[in-house]
Write an enzyme that holds these catalytic residues in place. Sequence first.
Site, PDB file in Angstrom:
ATOM      1  N   GLU A  25       1.128  -3.778  -2.969  1.00 11.07           N
ATOM      2  CA  GLU A  25       2.643  -3.258  -2.772  1.00 11.07           C
ATOM      3  C   GLU A  25       3.618  -4.402  -2.427  1.00 11.07           C
ATOM      4  O   GLU A  25       2.961  -5.349  -2.016  1.00 11.07           O
ATOM      5  CB  GLU A  25       2.573  -2.182  -1.871  1.00 11.07           C
ATOM      6  CG  GLU A  25       2.155  -2.671  -0.321  1.00 11.07           C
ATOM      7  CD  GLU A  25       2.876  -1.724   0.743  1.00 11.07           C
ATOM      8  OE1 GLU A  25       4.104  -1.589   0.946  1.00 11.07           O
ATOM      9  OE2 GLU A  25       2.052  -1.369   1.754  1.00 11.07           O
ATOM     10  N   LYS A 159      -0.801   3.172  11.797  1.00  8.60           N
ATOM     11  CA  LYS A 159      -0.413   2.631  12.875  1.00  8.60           C
ATOM     12  C   LYS A 159      -0.064   3.794  13.939  1.00  8.60           C
ATOM     13  O   LYS A 159       0.351   4.769  13.370  1.00  8.60           O
ATOM     14  CB  LYS A 159       0.768   1.767  12.880  1.00  8.60           C
ATOM     15  CG  LYS A 159       0.570   0.276  12.323  1.00  8.60           C
ATOM     16  CD  LYS A 159       1.903  -0.739  12.549  1.00  8.60           C
ATOM     17  CE  LYS A 159       1.629  -1.984  11.912  1.00  8.60           C
ATOM     18  NZ  LYS A 159       1.945  -2.031  10.699  1.00  8.60           N
TER      19      LYS A 159
END
Length: 303
Positions: A25, A159
């Site tokens: 990405e 996260k």
Amino acid sequence: MNKYLSVLPEVQAAIDAGKPVVALESTILSHGMPYPQNLEFGKKVEQIIREEGAVPATIAVLDGKLKVGLSESELERMCQDHSIGKVSRRDVPVYLATGKPGATTVATTMLIAEMAGIPIFATGGIGGVHRGAETTMDISADLQELAHTSVAVVSAGVKSILDIGLTLEYLETMGVPVLGMQTKDFPAFYCRKSGFQVDCDLKSYEEAARVMKAKWDAGLKGGIIIANPIPEEYAMDSDYMNGIIEQAVREAKEQGVKGKAITPFLLARIVELTGGDSLASNIQLAYHNARCASRIAVEYSRL
Ligand code: PSU
Ligand code: MN
């Protein structure tokens, strides 16, 4: 062939020959890391994939095209040009029609990789259900894409800027397998454990490739999450990181940061608040994921 798709000849040749290709990405470059570390990272991650015997294909939306594989100057542009936008699924038509430059999120990278015929993609962390989503409804488009688009995503988990438990619930509802690479624990990006478990603990790269093939050969559309924990030597203390993340989340709320700006804001604040220490871990875990994805791609191409 989709007239908007523009695949680098080297990448197209590898796809046509059934050779291993790993998609990457570009939001991680344009909105996830500062310059010049992002450029160094963008070049080295491609080199790691080559060393493992696969072809890298960094994805972006440039000049009205869905680009699969970037030239060196395009990669530099993704890392340096502050006008580069963040393109999720809903932004694609505007960027194609206007020719504006954009970096692809996990969602957009998956959808373009699928169009090009690339079954696997490596990144750092995926998006998910944000903390407080029960009132804000902030759920990353990455999760919808994982539900519908047939690409395996190798990440280091999520996260704790996100609600990890709710993210896993959402993935279960959407029918997305969450697999651990030689671990039963779902990892939390900077830390090897999140306190949550994966559905299945993969014993080998070959087993990961067989799960991908089984899912798609059985006609089940949609993605697969392969969660690969950060190497022990780069892992960070979870109490310390949770404190930093709490502060960043609090600041975002106080400053009224909303929508697509939240994740880049939090990522940049975490780097600042850790004095750059988290960036070094972030870079290492992403290299580790690229290596893992390449090895799985090599096995998949043999099936
Ligand atoms: N999480 C990270 N690093 C990242 C991102 C997420 O730890 O770079 C990026 C990815 O590109 C992901 C996107 O697809 O942020 C999710 O943004 P949002 O939460 O706005 O959907
Ligand atoms: Mn969001």
